[in-house]
Design a protein around this motif. Sequence first.
Motif, PDB file in Angstrom:
ATOM      1  N   THR A 154      66.778 107.526  33.708  1.00 47.97           N
ATOM      2  CA  THR A 154      66.258 106.604  33.364  1.00 47.97           C
ATOM      3  C   THR A 154      64.480 106.046  33.157  1.00 47.97           C
ATOM      4  O   THR A 154      63.924 104.862  34.005  1.00 47.97           O
ATOM      5  CB  THR A 154      65.920 106.183  35.375  1.00 47.97           C
ATOM      6  N   ALA A 155      64.266 106.184  32.193  1.00 47.41           N
ATOM      7  CA  ALA A 155      63.054 105.496  31.614  1.00 47.41           C
ATOM      8  C   ALA A 155      63.568 104.080  30.964  1.00 47.41           C
ATOM      9  O   ALA A 155      64.352 103.750  30.005  1.00 47.41           O
ATOM     10  CB  ALA A 155      62.829 107.066  30.591  1.00 47.41           C
ATOM     11  N   ILE A 156      62.413 103.540  31.002  1.00 50.69           N
ATOM     12  CA  ILE A 156      62.861 101.948  30.659  1.00 50.69           C
ATOM     13  C   ILE A 156      61.447 101.506  29.725  1.00 50.69           C
ATOM     14  O   ILE A 156      60.321 101.799  30.333  1.00 50.69           O
ATOM     15  CB  ILE A 156      62.443 101.048  31.671  1.00 50.69           C
ATOM     16  N   ILE A 157      61.616 101.758  28.301  1.00 45.95           N
ATOM     17  CA  ILE A 157      60.482 101.626  27.495  1.00 45.95           C
ATOM     18  C   ILE A 157      60.116 101.063  26.900  1.00 45.95           C
ATOM     19  O   ILE A 157      61.334  99.653  26.081  1.00 45.95           O
ATOM     20  CB  ILE A 157      60.412 102.725  26.160  1.00 45.95           C
ATOM     21  N   THR A 158      59.025 100.176  26.792  1.00 45.98           N
ATOM     22  CA  THR A 158      58.976  99.155  25.905  1.00 45.98           C
ATOM     23  C   THR A 158      57.999  99.522  24.632  1.00 45.98           C
ATOM     24  O   THR A 158      56.564  99.302  24.624  1.00 45.98           O
ATOM     25  CB  THR A 158      58.141  97.485  26.651  1.00 45.98           C
ATOM     26  N   TYR A 159      58.291  99.164  23.039  1.00 40.97           N
ATOM     27  CA  TYR A 159      57.638  99.888  22.051  1.00 40.97           C
ATOM     28  C   TYR A 159      57.109  98.675  21.487  1.00 40.97           C
ATOM     29  O   TYR A 159      57.795  97.149  21.292  1.00 40.97           O
ATOM     30  CB  TYR A 159      58.236  99.995  21.445  1.00 40.97           C
ATOM     31  N   HIS A 160      55.608  97.999  21.838  1.00 39.90           N
ATOM     32  CA  HIS A 160      54.750  97.531  21.033  1.00 39.90           C
ATOM     33  C   HIS A 160      54.076  97.227  19.181  1.00 39.90           C
ATOM     34  O   HIS A 160      54.119  98.311  19.269  1.00 39.90           O
ATOM     35  CB  HIS A 160      53.651  96.765  22.269  1.00 39.90           C
ATOM     36  N   ASN A 161      54.432  96.450  18.872  1.00 35.86           N
ATOM     37  CA  ASN A 161      54.506  96.118  17.463  1.00 35.86           C
ATOM     38  C   ASN A 161      54.085  97.430  16.479  1.00 35.86           C
ATOM     39  O   ASN A 161      54.043  98.582  15.540  1.00 35.86           O
ATOM     40  CB  ASN A 161      52.543  96.903  17.282  1.00 35.86           C
ATOM     41  N   ARG A 162      55.791  97.284  16.404  1.00 35.32           N
ATOM     42  CA  ARG A 162      56.304  98.400  16.059  1.00 35.32           C
ATOM     43  C   ARG A 162      56.499  98.436  14.105  1.00 35.32           C
ATOM     44  O   ARG A 162      56.554  99.491  13.298  1.00 35.32           O
ATOM     45  CB  ARG A 162      57.863  98.373  16.154  1.00 35.32           C
ATOM     46  N   GLU A 163      55.846  97.289  13.864  1.00 34.23           N
ATOM     47  CA  GLU A 163      55.435  97.226  12.611  1.00 34.23           C
ATOM     48  C   GLU A 163      54.272  98.594  12.044  1.00 34.23           C
ATOM     49  O   GLU A 163      53.860  99.199  10.656  1.00 34.23           O
ATOM     50  CB  GLU A 163      54.601  96.011  11.737  1.00 34.23           C
ATOM     51  N   ASN A 164      53.626  99.424  12.584  1.00 36.42           N
ATOM     52  CA  ASN A 164      52.806 100.287  12.861  1.00 36.42           C
ATOM     53  C   ASN A 164      53.658 101.633  13.116  1.00 36.42           C
ATOM     54  O   ASN A 164      52.257 102.841  13.109  1.00 36.42           O
ATOM     55  CB  ASN A 164      51.836 100.065  13.798  1.00 36.42           C
ATOM     56  N   LYS A 165      54.197 101.480  13.060  1.00 44.10           N
ATOM     57  CA  LYS A 165      54.984 102.907  13.349  1.00 44.10           C
ATOM     58  C   LYS A 165      53.972 104.212  13.049  1.00 44.10           C
ATOM     59  O   LYS A 165      54.738 103.418  11.259  1.00 44.10           O
ATOM     60  CB  LYS A 165      56.246 102.517  13.268  1.00 44.10           C
TER      61      LYS A 165
END
Length: 460
Positions: free
Chosen positions: A226-237
């Motif tokens: 039940t993980a809630i993950i917020t990813y930031h700045n995906r342009e830097n993946k």
Amino acid sequence: MTWFTLPVDSLLCRCLSIAITLWFTLLLVFTIVPAVFGVSLGVRRLYVRTLLKIFEWATSRMEIGAKEKNQELYKPCSNGIIAKEPPSSLQQEIQELRGSTSSLRSEPEFEVGDIFYFCRRGMESIVDDEVTKRFSAQELECWNLLTRSSYNFRHISARLTVVWGLGVLIRYGVLLPLRVTLAVTGISLLLVLTTLVGLLPSRDVRSFLSEKIHLLCYRICVRALTAIITYHNRENKPKNGGICVANHTTPIDVIILANDGCYSMIGQIHRGLMGMIQRAMSKSSPHIWFERSEVKDRHLVAKRLSDHVADKTKQPILIFPEGTCINNTSVMMFKKGSFEISCTVYPVAIKYDPRFGDAFWNSSKFGLVSYLLRMMSSWAIVCSVWYLPPMHREEGEDAVQFANRVKAAIAAQGGLVDLVWDGGLKRAKVKEAFKEEQQKLYSKVLVGELEQRDRSDNRR
């Protein structure tokens, strides 16, 4: 024949089969199918918002109950960290301790009073040890209706006791079976599908299908927590041909990151279930696994890393340079090995919200299976992931300096404390080299004073 004329055993079997069919149908519709397409129905976020409101109510009831019983509530700081002033240099502190008497001496020498400086620093380290407290559970501002805390908040009032009891039933009676089922499904699919894909002759087709399968299985495993993950700045993946480095809190860091993109793993060869998973993954995509004896061979590790990143068709390598799990409050020393490679480094900061469950793995206290069961019986795993801009080793910068620069960037972005200590202190004593370094710093204080006096004499 109507249902009430059936034998009891037959009726129970039919009800059980209906329940199992309904169970797996709900899993397929609300979990597996969304995982295949990488979409979210918003149920988990609604669940988390509801939990926050319940926590607020529980905290207010706890305060009211404590006032009625004339009890003082224990309220730790938000992150378990004692705020401290920026440390001054050893030379400055020694000079302050000596006062003006040292300026009367014509030549530098050891003073008995200098012992008090080291005694004071030793006592400060014992009272507020900034190392060992990173290997225990993070303190919370409010009670999250879990029994991790040693304070019996659930006994403050009857309402809190009832709500806590309902929470236990929901977590162990509903959420735990659901999550175990999802975890078994995700791992089983990973084992079977990666093995089948590994049999395909075409490398391009094998690589394409492997990426899709890994994403599918990791997304199912994320839902199992039940993980809630917020990813930031995906342009830097992270991109192919590079190394992704991140702070390390828990083994599920791998699942958290791989849920948003595929990585090549590096690690020691295991046996049992973990070994089966490693072998299955290696059949469909390139990973780097070492024997126990090979891990200590730094030159062999560096060579295999260099060969991997030199191939731009291979996925970025995921590395946790701390080498051990830290309790989500700080970042400890990065091992320099992964920073000796001439390639792009992609830093990633991971920060967990401890209100819904303690993600930190204390490996000296819990085995991996018991830890995962604790995770699956908590409320949820809520975290934020920041992809930082790629970094390169600058001219004249050695591997240690580069590692410290990357570590500082991760700590600043994740709101973590940047520590110079080695995470290996979790199981080992302080190295003699560190003691010698402190001795050298003290000797430089004496030598520095001598050089300064020589310069002033020459000017005269």
